[in-house]
Design an enzyme around this catalytic site. Structure first.
Site, mmCIF file in Angstrom:
data_model
loop_
_atom_site.group_PDB
_atom_site.id
_atom_site.type_symbol
_atom_site.label_atom_id
_atom_site.label_comp_id
_atom_site.label_asym_id
_atom_site.label_seq_id
_atom_site.Cartn_x
_atom_site.Cartn_y
_atom_site.Cartn_z
ATOM 1 N N ASP A 9 14.598 -0.002 6.288
ATOM 2 C CA ASP A 9 12.934 0.023 5.911
ATOM 3 C C ASP A 9 13.035 -0.134 4.218
ATOM 4 O O ASP A 9 13.761 0.405 3.630
ATOM 5 C CB ASP A 9 12.351 1.077 6.298
ATOM 6 N N SER A 10 11.934 -0.514 3.945
ATOM 7 C CA SER A 10 11.482 -0.827 2.486
ATOM 8 C C SER A 10 11.232 0.583 1.712
ATOM 9 O O SER A 10 11.337 0.871 0.752
ATOM 10 C CB SER A 10 10.363 -1.755 2.279
ATOM 11 N N TYR A 41 7.006 -3.477 0.105
ATOM 12 C CA TYR A 41 7.251 -4.970 -0.032
ATOM 13 C C TYR A 41 5.826 -5.750 0.412
ATOM 14 O O TYR A 41 6.102 -6.644 0.311
ATOM 15 C CB TYR A 41 8.137 -5.043 1.170
ATOM 16 N N GLY A 42 4.858 -4.747 0.824
ATOM 17 C CA GLY A 42 3.961 -5.459 1.471
ATOM 18 C C GLY A 42 3.157 -6.700 0.719
ATOM 19 O O GLY A 42 2.725 -7.702 1.637
ATOM 20 N N CYS A 72 10.867 -2.040 9.573
ATOM 21 C CA CYS A 72 10.006 -2.464 8.585
ATOM 22 C C CYS A 72 9.443 -3.921 9.213
ATOM 23 O O CYS A 72 10.033 -4.780 9.404
ATOM 24 C CB CYS A 72 10.645 -2.545 7.328
ATOM 25 N N ASN A 73 8.001 -3.864 9.349
ATOM 26 C CA ASN A 73 7.101 -4.779 9.761
ATOM 27 C C ASN A 73 7.122 -6.029 8.927
ATOM 28 O O ASN A 73 7.210 -7.055 9.049
ATOM 29 C CB ASN A 73 5.743 -4.340 10.128
ATOM 30 N N THR A 74 7.193 -5.589 7.573
ATOM 31 C CA THR A 74 7.077 -6.443 6.358
ATOM 32 C C THR A 74 8.458 -7.607 6.504
ATOM 33 O O THR A 74 8.633 -8.645 6.386
ATOM 34 C CB THR A 74 6.658 -6.094 5.221
ATOM 35 N N GLU A 158 1.623 8.145 1.794
ATOM 36 C CA GLU A 158 2.901 8.452 0.924
ATOM 37 C C GLU A 158 2.272 9.393 -0.248
ATOM 38 O O GLU A 158 3.356 10.128 -0.726
ATOM 39 C CB GLU A 158 3.375 7.131 0.253
ATOM 40 N N CYS A 192 2.552 -1.328 11.358
ATOM 41 C CA CYS A 192 3.203 -0.616 10.052
ATOM 42 C C CYS A 192 3.721 0.542 10.251
ATOM 43 O O CYS A 192 3.123 1.377 11.266
ATOM 44 C CB CYS A 192 2.478 -0.533 8.979
ATOM 45 N N HIS A 194 4.392 3.273 8.839
ATOM 46 C CA HIS A 194 3.727 4.390 8.169
ATOM 47 C C HIS A 194 2.587 5.026 9.209
ATOM 48 O O HIS A 194 2.120 6.091 9.404
ATOM 49 C CB HIS A 194 3.109 4.070 7.060
#
Length: 273
Positions: A9-10, A41-42, A72-74, A158, A192, A194
């Site tokens: 993941d980023s 990364y988004g 990671c979706n991005t 975050e 996402c 998160h």
């Protein structure tokens, strides 16, 4: 030679996916890598995300992982297809595999909606990639997909402010925006990793009858199915029930954030490129 399942993941969000995978498939070994030094990364472009993601995938391969999950979706949206089609065939071991999180979710969502109207809540990068509409329409061409970028949700989480009253405004704002598109939306995808940490607030502002989907359990189920269908990969995975964590940034910060995303203490090492 056997090795762990790599999870990339980023940042920290992939820990929510790893937690669900480990709960479903506890027998395997896992190696998590967060590229926290270069997150988020988004808002980055396709070429940069491909470069960063490929670099991290290659690191996990070099550490013995025959299979890597892009949690990671991005990265799944902007790098997975290129890695699968253009990079893997020319690597030293082209039998290694990289999987993402968007396809498993897309394969399922059409079976959950009764109205055929689905909403995607995601980062700018994932929304702009159009990956969810493209993938969903491959499996369910009649499903109508609406998207909403929620750029402040990740920093709220975050910064550990997602439990506070200030988060309510931004959660309600984006939910109102997406639901204004169509009164018949009955399924919302948290696009996402998160966003599951905001689930309790999201459910406060979502009308009854709307299903909210987080990806962890879906990805875990999909991985289980994948390994059943690909025994040649399953036998390459080591089974000592171990876990290891790496970050490209400060391990002490990662360990602190893991308590939020993973729900328990972890020991993290530093990955140097």
């Amino acid at each position: 030679m056997q090795g762990p399942i790599g999870v990339f993941d980023s940042g920290y969000g992939g820990l929510t996916v790893l937690k669900e995978i480990m709960a479903t498939l506890p027998q395997y070994d896992y190696l998590y890598l967060g590229d926290n030094a270069r997150a988020p990364y988004g808002n980055r472009g396709f070429e940069v995300i491909h470069e960063y993601t490929l670099e991290c995938v290659q690191q996990l391969f070099s550490m013995g992982c025959p299979l890597v999950i892009l949690a990671c979706n991005t990265a799944s949206a902007k790098a997975l297809r290129t890695i699968q089609q253009k990079d893997l065939p020319f690597m030293e071991d082209p039998t290694r595999r990289v999987l993402g999180v968007i396809r498993p979710t897309s394969e399922l969502v059409g079976t959950l909606t009764q109205t055929g109207k689905v909403g995607i809540l995601a980062t700018n990068g994932t929304v702009n990639s159009e990956s969810y509409p493209i993938e969903i329409h491959k499996f369910f061409p009649d499903v109508k997909v609406y998207q909403e970028a929620c750029p402040l949700w990740v920093p709220l989480i975050e910064n550990n402010e997602h439990e506070g009253a200030g988060a309510d405004y931004f959660v309600q704002k984006h939910l109102n925006h997406i639901l204004e598109h169509d009164a018949e939306i009955d399924t919302l995808i948290l696009g996402c990793t998160h966003y599951p940490l905001l689930m309790h607030k999201i459910k406060q502002y979502v009308p009854g009858g709307i299903t909210v989907i987080s990806q962890g359990k879906i990805v875990a189920h999909s991985l289980t199915d994948y390994l059943q269908r690909h025994p040649e990969m399953e036998v390459r995975l080591s089974k000592n029930q171990s876990r290891a964590f790496l970050t490209t940034d400060d391990p002490a910060i990662f360990e602190k954030m893991a308590r939020i995303f993973y729900g328990e203490e972890v020991m993290c090492g530093k990955m140097e490129f």
